[in-house]
Design an enzyme around this catalytic site. Sequence first.
Site, PDB file in Angstrom:
ATOM      1  N   ARG A 186       0.818  -1.225   0.000  1.00  0.00           N
ATOM      2  CA  ARG A 186       0.000   0.000   0.000  1.00  0.00           C
ATOM      3  C   ARG A 186       0.844   1.264   0.000  1.00  0.00           C
ATOM      4  NH1 ARG A 186      -2.925  -3.980   2.653  1.00  0.00           N
ATOM      5  NH2 ARG A 186      -5.041  -4.076   1.808  1.00  0.00           N
ATOM      6  N   HIS A 208       2.155 -12.732  -5.799  1.00  0.00           N
ATOM      7  CA  HIS A 208       1.118 -12.911  -4.782  1.00  0.00           C
ATOM      8  C   HIS A 208       0.737 -14.394  -4.718  1.00  0.00           C
ATOM      9  CE1 HIS A 208      -2.164 -11.744  -2.228  1.00  0.00           C
ATOM     10  NE2 HIS A 208      -1.817 -10.481  -2.343  1.00  0.00           N
ATOM     11  N   GLU A 263       4.510 -13.274   0.136  1.00  0.00           N
ATOM     12  CA  GLU A 263       4.896 -12.303  -0.885  1.00  0.00           C
ATOM     13  C   GLU A 263       6.215 -11.653  -0.479  1.00  0.00           C
ATOM     14  OE1 GLU A 263       1.356  -9.657  -1.075  1.00  0.00           O
ATOM     15  OE2 GLU A 263       0.425 -11.308  -0.001  1.00  0.00           O
TER      16      GLU A 263
HETATM   17  C1  GAL Z   1      -2.140  -8.612   0.433  1.00  0.00           C
HETATM   18  C2  GAL Z   1      -2.589  -7.490   1.305  1.00  0.00           C
HETATM   19  C3  GAL Z   1      -3.994  -7.772   1.770  1.00  0.00           C
HETATM   20  C4  GAL Z   1      -4.916  -8.001   0.609  1.00  0.00           C
HETATM   21  C5  GAL Z   1      -4.297  -9.042  -0.303  1.00  0.00           C
HETATM   22  C6  GAL Z   1      -5.062  -9.206  -1.579  1.00  0.00           C
HETATM   23  O1  GAL Z   1      -0.843  -8.383  -0.028  1.00  0.00           O
HETATM   24  O2  GAL Z   1      -1.718  -7.357   2.405  1.00  0.00           O
HETATM   25  O3  GAL Z   1      -4.466  -6.730   2.598  1.00  0.00           O
HETATM   26  O4  GAL Z   1      -5.116  -6.785  -0.078  1.00  0.00           O
HETATM   27  O5  GAL Z   1      -2.998  -8.689  -0.660  1.00  0.00           O
HETATM   28  O6  GAL Z   1      -6.360  -9.550  -1.345  1.00  0.00           O
END
Ligand code: GAL
Length: 352
Positions: A84, A184, A318
Amino acid sequence: MSTNSIKASSTFFDRFNNQDIVKFSLTNQNNVTVSAISLGATLYEFSIPTNTGRTNLVLNYPNSGDYLANPFYVSMGIGRTGGRIKDGQLPLNGQTYQLQTNEGTTTLHGGPNGFNTQVWDGEIVEEDGEPTIQFHHTQLSSEDGFPGDIDVTIIYRLTNDNTLKLTFEATALNEDTVFNPTYHTYFNLGDNDTILKHNLQVNAEQHLEFDDKKLPTGNFLSVENTPFDFRQTTSLGNAIQNMQNTPEKGFDDIFKINDDAINNTIATLQDPETNRSVSITSDRNGLVVFTANSFTKEDMNFSRTNGIGIPYEGVALEAQNLPDATRFDNFGDIIIKAGETKVHEIDYHVEF
Ligand code: GAL
């Protein structure tokens, strides 16, 4: 005659937004297969042979459209910046760039036109006598709002010791910019619908403190005597149980990797029931652990569970630089100067 020990192939996957999506695969001498689709350069399959057939150790969907129908970035390539960015405002070189936002006022995972939304040009490229999968995309400033255009290549290499090596290479074409990519990747190593019986070990003494929008405050918190203590191999199910009084009811957190673990094993996930494990090696100083707490039945057409999503169905690990790094002095360097190239790597070694 070909002497490759890794076999490669590519096939049409499906049509998405009037474009052909292609699936590329590599299979090694132990019958381990890695495949990726050109939408988002997504890791589609990391499968191993079993007594009864094959098991895919990463979560996936049958169709390209499923990937962007929910907010979960399932095993997709993430960039330019994982995590973020506060108020979508990127401080860089004394200026502040307003980025596109996609989570209220926040820019998450590169924003609404990040790497995961792009259809990448893929090809099988032979290197040192073995095939690799190479995805290429020029991410334009006009496309995602970040300063400068970057030329990006994501390379998948599979070794015969069952390691998938993912390399990101980016060149800043015309301006200084930032580059903090990740994958991810949601793992579920076992034969159950959740990861609650998995164990996790993370080489981290500290994790990031967040505000109520999950933005880093700049403070590091010690893992000691908390459910965040994964320094020794720890039951993920027990740790998640100890997080039931949090809004997330599980982990959605960022660990600061210990300096001596960087470029070495940063984390290991294992499933004691099947004796399968994955160890992650990376040059990055952060690891997001997201235990899929908020998975729902809606828009979650998983292959593994024949169409539904279940909380804790997988765990996303990640490896990335700590997020929003240009806002803090001690989060690490994610800047690429105009004309410069930066390379990052995440390796996943599986045992089974
Ligand atoms: C992660 C993040 C979560 C959510 C997820 C995707 O990296 O920390 O808050 O956004 O990705 O759903």
